[in-house]
Write an enzyme that holds these catalytic residues in place. Structure first.
Site, PDB file in Angstrom:
ATOM      1  N   SER A 146       0.806  -1.321   0.137  1.00 18.24           N
ATOM      2  CA  SER A 146       0.161   0.051  -0.121  1.00 18.24           C
ATOM      3  C   SER A 146       0.944   1.101   0.033  1.00 18.24           C
ATOM      4  CB  SER A 146      -0.837  -0.035   1.274  1.00 18.24           C
ATOM      5  OG  SER A 146      -1.329   1.260   1.846  1.00 18.24           O
ATOM      6  N   TYR A 170      -1.294  -1.308  10.433  1.00 21.00           N
ATOM      7  CA  TYR A 170      -1.700  -1.659   8.921  1.00 21.00           C
ATOM      8  C   TYR A 170      -0.306  -1.269   7.848  1.00 21.00           C
ATOM      9  CZ  TYR A 170      -3.724  -1.406   4.320  1.00 21.00           C
ATOM     10  OH  TYR A 170      -3.873  -1.513   3.094  1.00 21.00           O
TER      11      TYR A 170
HETATM   12  N1  LIG Z   1      -8.738  -0.948  -1.390  1.00 15.46           N
HETATM   13  C1  LIG Z   1      -7.737   0.032  -1.008  1.00 15.46           C
HETATM   14  O1  LIG Z   1      -7.581   1.303  -1.281  1.00 15.46           O
HETATM   15  C2  LIG Z   1      -6.166  -0.506  -0.788  1.00 15.46           C
HETATM   16  C3  LIG Z   1      -5.081   0.265  -0.636  1.00 15.46           C
HETATM   17  C4  LIG Z   1      -4.050  -0.329  -0.455  1.00 15.46           C
HETATM   18  C5  LIG Z   1      -3.830  -1.625  -0.163  1.00 15.46           C
HETATM   19  N2  LIG Z   1      -4.826  -2.451  -0.297  1.00 15.46           N
HETATM   20  C6  LIG Z   1      -4.588  -3.897  -0.070  1.00 15.46           C
HETATM   21  O2  LIG Z   1      -5.313  -4.642  -1.111  1.00 15.46           O
HETATM   22  C7  LIG Z   1      -5.782  -5.728  -0.504  1.00 15.46           C
HETATM   23  C8  LIG Z   1      -7.341  -5.957  -0.866  1.00 15.46           C
HETATM   24  O3  LIG Z   1      -7.997  -4.762  -0.265  1.00 15.46           O
HETATM   25  P1  LIG Z   1      -9.709  -4.533  -0.418  1.00 15.46           P
HETATM   26  O4  LIG Z   1      -9.869  -2.886  -0.569  1.00 15.46           O
HETATM   27  O5  LIG Z   1      -9.923  -5.448  -1.658  1.00 15.46           O
HETATM   28  O6  LIG Z   1     -10.182  -5.339   0.741  1.00 15.46           O
HETATM   29  P2  LIG Z   1     -11.525  -5.829   1.285  1.00 15.46           P
HETATM   30  O7  LIG Z   1     -12.614  -5.206   0.335  1.00 15.46           O
HETATM   31  O8  LIG Z   1     -11.902  -5.621   2.742  1.00 15.46           O
HETATM   32  O9  LIG Z   1     -11.482  -7.462   0.789  1.00 15.46           O
HETATM   33  C9  LIG Z   1     -10.254  -8.238   1.896  1.00 15.46           C
HETATM   34  C10 LIG Z   1     -10.423  -9.498   1.554  1.00 15.46           C
HETATM   35  O10 LIG Z   1      -9.664 -10.231   2.353  1.00 15.46           O
HETATM   36  C11 LIG Z   1     -10.463 -11.254   3.093  1.00 15.46           C
HETATM   37  N3  LIG Z   1      -9.859 -11.464   4.501  1.00 15.46           N
HETATM   38  C12 LIG Z   1      -9.929 -10.658   5.407  1.00 15.46           C
HETATM   39  N4  LIG Z   1      -9.727 -10.991   6.618  1.00 15.46           N
HETATM   40  C13 LIG Z   1      -9.628 -12.503   6.231  1.00 15.46           C
HETATM   41  C14 LIG Z   1      -9.167 -13.502   7.091  1.00 15.46           C
HETATM   42  N5  LIG Z   1      -9.111 -13.257   8.425  1.00 15.46           N
HETATM   43  N6  LIG Z   1      -9.010 -14.693   6.432  1.00 15.46           N
HETATM   44  C15 LIG Z   1      -9.101 -14.713   4.992  1.00 15.46           C
HETATM   45  N7  LIG Z   1      -9.445 -13.824   4.491  1.00 15.46           N
HETATM   46  C16 LIG Z   1      -9.800 -12.681   4.979  1.00 15.46           C
HETATM   47  C17 LIG Z   1     -11.731 -10.733   2.978  1.00 15.46           C
HETATM   48  O11 LIG Z   1     -12.484 -11.900   2.988  1.00 15.46           O
HETATM   49  P3  LIG Z   1     -13.607 -12.337   3.811  1.00 15.46           P
HETATM   50  O12 LIG Z   1     -14.336 -11.267   4.568  1.00 15.46           O
HETATM   51  O13 LIG Z   1     -14.514 -13.280   3.115  1.00 15.46           O
HETATM   52  O14 LIG Z   1     -12.747 -13.042   4.801  1.00 15.46           O
HETATM   53  C18 LIG Z   1     -11.787 -10.076   1.645  1.00 15.46           C
HETATM   54  O15 LIG Z   1     -11.990 -11.104   0.459  1.00 15.46           O
HETATM   55  C19 LIG Z   1      -5.354  -5.824   1.136  1.00 15.46           C
HETATM   56  O16 LIG Z   1      -4.281  -6.366   1.380  1.00 15.46           O
HETATM   57  C20 LIG Z   1      -5.468  -4.182   1.422  1.00 15.46           C
HETATM   58  O17 LIG Z   1      -4.421  -3.917   2.372  1.00 15.46           O
HETATM   59  C21 LIG Z   1      -6.121  -2.105  -0.590  1.00 15.46           C
END
Ligand SMILES: NC(=O)c1ccc[n+]([C@@H]2O[C@H](COP(=O)([O-])OP(=O)(O)OC[C@H]3O[C@@H](n4cnc5c(N)ncnc54)[C@H](OP(=O)(O)O)[C@@H]3O)[C@@H](O)[C@H]2O)c1
Length: 270
Positions: free
Chosen positions: A145, A158
């Site tokens: 990130s 985080y």
């Molecule tokens: N969106 C952004 O702006 C952004 C920016 C920088 C980096 N990122 C990174 O990109 C990645 C995805 O982000 P996102 O925004 O798509 O997040 P999101 O919408 O919250 O999705 C997160 C995913 O991780 C899974 N997850 C969470 N806790 C878990 C656990 N204990 N065991 C197994 N699976 C788990 C969730 O599935 P379940 O709830 O079904 O378990 C979901 O599929 C993350 O690593 C995040 O840090 C995102």
């Protein structure tokens, strides 16, 4: 393009956190490139719907593992499904992101975040990276990130996990190259996902929120070409300028103020 991607990173991609957001899009774009998908997350219903859609839209195979990746014993839950499959691409995407003051989290929440965001990816990269090295091909993507670039208040733990992901990815990019294994640390910028929305951000003129499709496409295109990538041209320019024009303390203040504007106000009760 599709065939060379599948030849290098197929026949199976394992995507963690594939039930929604960036992970769901990684699974779909890997399937579009001809890879079969192993998807992991905790929400079995969302995973089932995602599997049905991928099979319908791309005609590839999908295996699902409903698993909490914060558990200590994740490999014994995963290997019965994966041992008979050749995993050529690992996308360590699952992550927990909650924007709030450090002391407002419980310690259990912070440790769980550490385990999902870093430990799970480490375990999977070690297990599948070894098999890829033996086969002399494969790819691993660690989701990092922009908050990995410098200290970021209200996301302290985080940001620490994302710095870990960036540095382990860049280190393995060099080290695993000799085995034909490509590694990428991908610094997703602000991207419209359920996880992003759950933090209830307010619009902020200096932050452009991106769609998942181009963000994931950038990551898959960068794999094998560079050790790490910041998503989005304006983010790349912003971090480039910040890294060269302001002190570390000023950079921390700038990004932390932007978090306050988007996600605050935060009170100071402990
Ligand atoms: N969106 C952004 O702006 C952004 C920016 C920088 C980096 N990122 C990174 O990109 C990645 C995805 O982000 P996102 O925004 O798509 O997040 P999101 O919408 O919250 O999705 C997160 C995913 O991780 C899974 N997850 C969470 N806790 C878990 C656990 N204990 N065991 C197994 N699976 C788990 C969730 O599935 P379940 O709830 O079904 O378990 C979901 O599929 C993350 O690593 C995040 O840090 C995102």
């Amino acid at each position: 393009m599709t065939n060379s991607f599948a030849a290098k990173y197929g026949p199976w991609a394992l995507v963690t956190g594939a039930s929604r957001g960036l992970g769901a899009e990684f699974a779909r774009q890997c399937a579009e490139r001809g890879l079969n998908i192993i998807q992991i997350a905790t929400n079995a219903d969302l995973l089932k719907a995602q599997a049905d859609a991928i099979i319908r839209d791309y005609g590839v195979e999908v295996r699902t593992i409903a698993l909490d990746l914060s558990r200590e014993d994740i490999l014994p839950e995963i290997t019965p499904v994966t041992d008979s499959l050749e995993v050529g691409l690992l996308v360590n995407n699952a992550g927990i992101s909650r924007v709030r003051p450090f002391l407002e989290h419980s310690l259990d929440q912070l440790v769980k975040q550490l385990h999902v965001n870093t430990r799970a990816g480490l375990v999977l990269a070690y297990h599948f990276g070894r098999k890829m090295a033996e086969r002399r091909r494969g790819g691993i993507i660690f989701l990092s990130s922009g908050s990995a670039m410098c200290g970021t208040a209200y996301c302290a733990n985080y940001a620490g996990t994302k710095a870990y992901n960036l540095v382990i990815a860049e280190s393995l990019w060099y080290e695993l190259r000799r085995y034909g294994v490509d590694v990428l640390g991908f610094m997703a910028g602000s991207t419209k996902t359920p996880g992003w929305d759950a933090n209830e951000p307010k619009p902020y003129r200096f932050v452009k929120v991106m769609d998942v499709k181009p963000v994931v496409a950038e990551a898959l295109e960068a794999l094998g070409k560079k050790p790490s990538l910041i998503a989005g041209r304006s983010n790349r320019l912003g971090y480039f300028l910040m890294g060269r024009t302001v002190s570390r303390a000023r950079a921390i203040r700038i990004v932390s103020k932007s978090i306050e504007k988007m996600f605050g106000p935060f009170d100071d009760t402990v």
